[in-house]
Design a protein around this motif. Sequence first.
Motif, mmCIF file in Angstrom:
data_model
loop_
_atom_site.group_PDB
_atom_site.id
_atom_site.type_symbol
_atom_site.label_atom_id
_atom_site.label_comp_id
_atom_site.label_asym_id
_atom_site.label_seq_id
_atom_site.Cartn_x
_atom_site.Cartn_y
_atom_site.Cartn_z
ATOM 1 N N PHE A 107 -46.730 -26.175 74.056
ATOM 2 C CA PHE A 107 -45.515 -25.827 74.870
ATOM 3 C C PHE A 107 -44.558 -25.243 74.065
ATOM 4 C CE2 PHE A 107 -41.280 -26.958 76.473
ATOM 5 C CZ PHE A 107 -41.281 -26.538 77.571
ATOM 6 N N ALA A 108 -44.042 -25.659 72.965
ATOM 7 C CA ALA A 108 -43.009 -25.072 72.345
ATOM 8 C C ALA A 108 -43.156 -23.356 71.985
ATOM 9 C CB ALA A 108 -42.878 -25.756 71.160
ATOM 10 N N ARG A 109 -44.398 -23.220 71.630
ATOM 11 C CA ARG A 109 -44.980 -21.819 71.337
ATOM 12 C C ARG A 109 -44.807 -20.805 72.537
ATOM 13 N NH1 ARG A 109 -47.481 -19.004 67.527
ATOM 14 N NH2 ARG A 109 -47.929 -20.791 66.320
ATOM 15 N N GLY A 144 -34.483 -10.223 77.372
ATOM 16 C CA GLY A 144 -34.811 -10.311 76.071
ATOM 17 C C GLY A 144 -36.016 -10.299 75.652
ATOM 18 N N TYR A 145 -36.360 -10.196 74.301
ATOM 19 C CA TYR A 145 -37.606 -10.074 73.225
ATOM 20 C C TYR A 145 -37.631 -11.194 72.405
ATOM 21 C CZ TYR A 145 -37.527 -5.801 75.713
ATOM 22 O OH TYR A 145 -37.649 -4.815 76.634
ATOM 23 N N GLN A 146 -38.525 -12.169 72.213
ATOM 24 C CA GLN A 146 -38.538 -13.150 71.156
ATOM 25 C C GLN A 146 -40.058 -13.512 70.887
ATOM 26 O OE1 GLN A 146 -35.413 -16.296 70.559
ATOM 27 N NE2 GLN A 146 -37.133 -17.562 71.235
ATOM 28 N N ASP A 147 -40.385 -13.855 69.626
ATOM 29 C CA ASP A 147 -41.603 -14.150 69.299
ATOM 30 C C ASP A 147 -41.775 -15.496 68.480
ATOM 31 O OD1 ASP A 147 -43.114 -11.916 70.389
ATOM 32 O OD2 ASP A 147 -42.487 -10.578 68.669
ATOM 33 N N VAL A 148 -42.693 -16.075 68.669
ATOM 34 C CA VAL A 148 -42.841 -17.327 67.779
ATOM 35 C C VAL A 148 -43.743 -17.216 66.452
ATOM 36 C CG1 VAL A 148 -43.816 -19.708 67.809
ATOM 37 C CG2 VAL A 148 -42.109 -19.001 69.647
ATOM 38 N N LEU A 149 -43.283 -17.300 65.093
ATOM 39 C CA LEU A 149 -44.041 -17.120 64.242
ATOM 40 C C LEU A 149 -44.918 -18.425 63.629
ATOM 41 C CD1 LEU A 149 -41.641 -14.912 62.083
ATOM 42 C CD2 LEU A 149 -43.431 -14.082 63.926
ATOM 43 N N VAL A 166 -40.449 -35.655 71.424
ATOM 44 C CA VAL A 166 -41.355 -34.721 70.390
ATOM 45 C C VAL A 166 -40.371 -33.974 69.777
ATOM 46 C CG1 VAL A 166 -43.412 -33.888 69.578
ATOM 47 C CG2 VAL A 166 -43.457 -35.355 71.460
ATOM 48 N N ARG A 167 -40.031 -34.095 68.480
ATOM 49 C CA ARG A 167 -39.430 -32.811 67.819
ATOM 50 C C ARG A 167 -40.418 -31.891 67.284
ATOM 51 N NH1 ARG A 167 -34.561 -32.322 64.780
ATOM 52 N NH2 ARG A 167 -34.725 -30.055 64.319
ATOM 53 N N VAL A 168 -40.074 -30.480 67.271
ATOM 54 C CA VAL A 168 -41.034 -29.420 66.980
ATOM 55 C C VAL A 168 -40.020 -28.377 66.295
ATOM 56 C CG1 VAL A 168 -42.477 -27.747 67.670
ATOM 57 C CG2 VAL A 168 -42.465 -29.936 69.103
ATOM 58 N N ASP A 169 -40.394 -28.142 65.195
ATOM 59 C CA ASP A 169 -39.553 -26.897 64.393
ATOM 60 C C ASP A 169 -40.425 -25.779 64.625
ATOM 61 O OD1 ASP A 169 -37.873 -28.841 63.387
ATOM 62 O OD2 ASP A 169 -39.085 -29.364 61.479
ATOM 63 N N VAL A 170 -39.766 -24.834 64.971
ATOM 64 C CA VAL A 170 -40.290 -23.416 65.431
ATOM 65 C C VAL A 170 -39.550 -22.283 64.595
ATOM 66 C CG1 VAL A 170 -40.666 -21.809 67.120
ATOM 67 C CG2 VAL A 170 -40.470 -24.347 67.601
ATOM 68 N N LEU A 171 -40.231 -21.551 64.028
ATOM 69 C CA LEU A 171 -40.049 -20.312 63.361
ATOM 70 C C LEU A 171 -40.021 -19.176 64.335
ATOM 71 C CD1 LEU A 171 -38.846 -18.840 60.995
ATOM 72 C CD2 LEU A 171 -41.304 -18.565 60.121
ATOM 73 N N ALA A 194 -34.781 -10.586 63.425
ATOM 74 C CA ALA A 194 -34.179 -11.791 62.779
ATOM 75 C C ALA A 194 -35.110 -12.702 63.047
ATOM 76 C CB ALA A 194 -32.782 -12.173 62.957
ATOM 77 N N ASP A 195 -35.379 -13.298 61.714
ATOM 78 C CA ASP A 195 -36.327 -14.673 61.756
ATOM 79 C C ASP A 195 -35.489 -15.916 61.550
ATOM 80 O OD1 ASP A 195 -38.084 -12.707 62.082
ATOM 81 O OD2 ASP A 195 -39.198 -12.907 60.290
ATOM 82 N N HIS A 196 -35.653 -17.045 62.043
ATOM 83 C CA HIS A 196 -34.952 -18.295 61.655
ATOM 84 C C HIS A 196 -35.621 -19.466 62.274
ATOM 85 C CE1 HIS A 196 -32.773 -16.596 65.198
ATOM 86 N NE2 HIS A 196 -32.637 -18.138 65.395
ATOM 87 N N TRP A 197 -35.467 -20.562 61.689
ATOM 88 C CA TRP A 197 -36.117 -21.886 62.159
ATOM 89 C C TRP A 197 -35.181 -22.418 63.218
ATOM 90 C CZ3 TRP A 197 -40.833 -23.682 61.311
ATOM 91 C CH2 TRP A 197 -41.619 -23.334 60.431
ATOM 92 N N ILE A 198 -35.676 -22.833 64.444
ATOM 93 C CA ILE A 198 -34.980 -23.599 65.106
ATOM 94 C C ILE A 198 -35.701 -25.123 65.490
ATOM 95 C CG2 ILE A 198 -33.883 -21.600 66.378
ATOM 96 C CD1 ILE A 198 -35.648 -22.347 68.701
#
Length: 340
Positions: A107-109, A144-149, A166-171, A194-198
């Motif tokens: 789901f997060a992806r 907007g534009y955003q991708d999940v790495l 559920v905790r999910v860390d996403v780059l 720009a890449d960063h973790w959330i």
Amino acid sequence: MNPWESAAEALKAEDRTAAATPSPPASTPEPAHETAAPWSTIDEKSGTAALRRLGRGVLWAVVGLAVITGVRAWIVPNHGTTPTQQSPAKTAPAYPTDAAQAVAGRFARVYLTWDEDHPDARAAALAAVLPDGADTAAGWDGHGYQDVLAVQPAAVTPTTQRQARVRVDVLIRTTEKEGTPAKGKTKATAPTTADHWIGLDVPVVQTAGGVIVTGEPGIVGVPAHGPKAPNLKTPDTDAAFGQQTAGTVTRFFKAYAGGDVDSVTAPGATIPPLPDGMTLVGVTSWSADAGNGDDRTGTAQVTWKVGGAQVEQTYRIELTRVASADAQRWQVAEISGGAA
């Protein structure tokens, strides 16, 4: 006269006299003749008497205790008292952590990926992971534009009613498209990324059909650093053995970098080759653990050149002694990354 005939005549005369004499009344019994007792009296030993008296005392003590406490209490236990050994408490079945992490990660992806030029793609992907009839826009305004790495599911925290968080860390990678040309300029600005973790907290619930997402998640921060590491005990070292086998370890890493380790590994060892693009700079250090026997371990620090940079890596090496008819030598039996 014959004496036997005289005796017989006398016996017959006595029988006639006895028959003529009347019998005494039946109510008057003939006095019993005293006879000797058929048994003899034996003195009882003192130990036997003491045991008999002790047994009588215990019996009377039990009777007295029964009178005081009541015989019913012996037969039917008192349910009001706390038993000395309680039955184990029933525990609820464990939460399906693996299933919850898989659903939340998928789901997060999808949830954090959007493209304003193709808004329907996100809606179709969300429909596959949300309950039937859920809002497939999921709070996105369509811009907007955003991708999940990368996606890394983490802790599952059960709450109530078979729900969990559920905790999910996403780059993620955000993209700013080309802007309009500035005044006096003919070319628009180039897109920037720009890449960063959330962090993302995803609500889920366990149902008869599995685990599903129950609603919109919440974006949370990611810690700037991890928790403090514990003080781990380092193994004692064997300096002499380390010097003795330093050449063996160096030869192994040279062969490892070249992709051919068969000549420097122990018989039966299987060590996959390194990926392409890695060049050996050198073995920085080799430290053998204290020990004895035909199998020894140690830690090696190795510097590689990869991707235009030099990086230092740590390896745990297991050596085994290989003996032949006229010589013996140490060879690498196993290698693993890290110091653990």
